[in-house]
Design a protein around this motif. Structure first.
Motif, PDB file in Angstrom:
ATOM      1  N   UNK A 135       0.857  -1.227   0.031  1.00  0.00           N
ATOM      2  CA  UNK A 135       0.013  -0.027  -0.150  1.00  0.00           C
ATOM      3  C   UNK A 135       0.794   1.309  -0.136  1.00  0.00           C
ATOM      4  N   UNK A 136       0.792   2.102  -1.109  1.00  0.00           N
ATOM      5  CA  UNK A 136       1.880   3.090  -1.456  1.00  0.00           C
ATOM      6  C   UNK A 136       1.093   4.425  -1.465  1.00  0.00           C
ATOM      7  N   UNK A 137       1.275   5.316  -0.621  1.00  0.00           N
ATOM      8  CA  UNK A 137       0.571   6.575  -0.674  1.00  0.00           C
ATOM      9  C   UNK A 137       1.695   7.825  -1.207  1.00  0.00           C
ATOM     10  N   UNK A 138       0.949   8.582  -1.928  1.00  0.00           N
ATOM     11  CA  UNK A 138       1.624   9.836  -2.427  1.00  0.00           C
ATOM     12  C   UNK A 138       1.022  11.080  -2.296  1.00  0.00           C
ATOM     13  N   UNK A 139       1.799  12.162  -2.087  1.00  0.00           N
ATOM     14  CA  UNK A 139       1.262  13.586  -1.944  1.00  0.00           C
ATOM     15  C   UNK A 139       1.515  14.335  -3.374  1.00  0.00           C
ATOM     16  N   UNK A 140       0.322  14.852  -3.811  1.00  0.00           N
ATOM     17  CA  UNK A 140       0.739  15.579  -5.052  1.00  0.00           C
ATOM     18  C   UNK A 140       1.620  16.663  -4.927  1.00  0.00           C
ATOM     19  N   UNK A 141       2.445  16.896  -5.989  1.00  0.00           N
ATOM     20  CA  UNK A 141       3.340  18.247  -6.113  1.00  0.00           C
ATOM     21  C   UNK A 141       2.638  19.463  -6.061  1.00  0.00           C
ATOM     22  N   UNK A 142       1.502  19.480  -6.878  1.00  0.00           N
ATOM     23  CA  UNK A 142       0.768  20.750  -7.051  1.00  0.00           C
ATOM     24  C   UNK A 142       0.013  21.019  -5.953  1.00  0.00           C
ATOM     25  N   UNK A 143       0.003  22.339  -5.696  1.00  0.00           N
ATOM     26  CA  UNK A 143      -0.841  22.846  -4.445  1.00  0.00           C
ATOM     27  C   UNK A 143      -2.409  22.746  -4.928  1.00  0.00           C
TER      28      UNK A 143
END
Lengths: 163, 285
Positions: free
Chosen positions: B258-266
């Motif tokens: 299970x991998x989570x990522x945070x978008x670069x764009x604000x």
């Protein structure tokens, strides 16, 4: 089609316009969840006070317009507001004789139903429907009902709408 | 305040129940057509512009605050800001000089490899004019439409990374589906080693997050990895930063991590955004 009719039509569309803009005010996402469903409250108020004027067809049209403006799945609010107006039209004689807080409880059930129907249709598009999204708007709308109906009654009286 | 008209005992026309049933059916049919066919697509594009005045009105308080803010900004603060911007510009200019030589080198290397030159993407600056009122859906509305050459499927960026893609185009505005919407997924690759993955929107109302699907337990992925668009779906241009991996959970019993990522764009802050014209892609519609 007297002056009364046009005045009522004008103020009704003004309120609808304002209540359509209300959900668009940018709010923090955590706060956005407690936004009351003012359009529902307006519809409930109008059906309770002028059941002869406000029908299911109007509710349907209003809901469809809301869907188009807000970019939701078309038909979701149309369906929900139709159901809402139908329940109100079946029970307005009873609800009108309730005390204002009893009415608020009824509003909780009505807005809750509205939220359930909307998220059911949105669910087909693959959107989640968290419980808090159904409960919180209904709760806030119910708590707002006494104030809302008081203000609307005053306005209706002062502006002599819908007579 | 008495009712003028007394409710007639014998109703004319179809009964309330019949009318309601008919309208419910109509609403369900409309929803069905909207969800499962594209018969409404031209109508959807035509009605996009209807929302502009409503979003404009909703934006008034914010705009008023902004105007007051700029009017009352002190000279000292302006000078300070000016200086900071100058320094930033200098830094960027230096980076740009570096880029010139790198770009030249890149072209030479590509020629060596006999691959086609990457064409520089044409962009259009747009401004966000509204967000979707429903918090489960993550859509925004921008002030550019078919008049400015916007097309369905076009990618939207902010200064930091990919934001989403255009789904409805009006004449003067369009609706954009953000990458974090729960109905959105896009092909990405890890910048460090080129592993290809699919990043799916979670649609969490409280935070913007992406979930990576089908990451096998043996995949080389770690926290802090940059994910860039891979361009494989044919929708998004290649090589734009998408997200940073924030969490890797390994479950020994399961097949996938299970991998989570945070978008670069604000996604919740950017107001000025860029639309990219993908020259390599034939325009739709």
């Amino acid at each position: 089609m007297g002056a009364h009719y046009w005045r009522t039509a004008f103020f009704l569309s003004f309120f609808i316009g304002v209540f359509l803009v209300f959900p668009l005010f940018p709010l923090a996402r955590k706060l956005a969840i407690v936004r009351p469903e003012l359009l529902c409250l307006l519809l409930i108020f109008w059906v309770l006070n002028r059941p002869q004027q406000m029908g299911v067809t109007f509710a349907f049209g209003l809901g469809l317009f809301q869907d188009v403006i807000h970019g939701n799945v078309w038909g979701s609010h149309a369906l929900a507001l139709t159901v809402l107006a139908y329940i109100c039209l079946l029970s307005w004689q009873r609800i009108r004789s309730y005390s204002v807080w009893q009415q608020a409880m009824w509003v909780f059930v009505l807005v809750g139903t509205h939220q359930v129907v909307v998220s059911w249709v949105q669910g087909f598009a693959g959107y989640p429907s968290p419980t808090k999204l159904i409960v919180f708007p209904a709760l806030v709308s119910a708590l707002l009902w006494p104030f809302f109906s008081w203000v609307m009654l005053q306005l209706q009286w002062r502006l002599r709408l819908g007579t | 305040m008495g009712e003028k008209s007394i409710k007639p005992i014998f109703n004319k026309g179809p009964s309330l129940g019949a009318r309601t049933a008919l309208l419910i059916l109509a609403a369900l049919i409309i929803a069905g057509i909207y969800l499962y066919t594209d018969w409404f697509s031209s109508l959807k594009n035509k009605t996009t512009d209807l929302a502009i005045p409503f979003h404009w009105a909703a934006d008034l308080p914010d705009r008023a605050i902004e105007i007051v803010d700029t009017k009352t900004m002190s000279r000292g603060r302006l000078e300070q800001e000016n200086e900071a911007l100058r320094t930033e510009l200098l830094l960027h200019k230096r980076k740009l000089q570096e880029m010139v030589s790198l770009a030249a080198e890149n072209v030479r290397l590509r020629q060596l490899l006999n691959s086609r030159e990457t064409i520089e993407d044409r962009v259009l600056v747009a401004e966000l004019i509204g967000i979707s009122p429903d918090i489960t859906t993550q859509k925004v509305i921008i002030n550019r439409g078919s008049k400015h050459g916007v097309y369905v499927g076009q990618a939207l960026l902010d200064a930091n990374g990919l934001m989403g893609q255009v789904v409805e185009v009006g004449e003067r505005s369009s609706r954009v589906l953000l990458i974090t919407d729960s109905t959105h997924a896009l092909p990405v690759q890890i910048d460090r080693n080129g592993v290809r993955l699919v990043a799916e929107g979670v649609g969490n109302p409280n935070e913007f997050r992406l979930s990576l699907r089908y990451v096998s337990n043996t995949t080389d992925i770690q926290e802090g990895d940059l994910l860039v668009s891979s361009g494989l779906g044919g929708r998004f241009p290649e090589g734009y930063p998408v997200a940073v991996v924030t969490e890797v959970e390994q479950h020994s019993g399961r097949e996938f991590m299970q991998v989570w990522a945070r978008p670069m764009a604000e996604l919740d802050r950017s107001r000025h955004v860029l639309l990219v014209f993908d020259e390599s892609q034939p325009e739709e519609e």
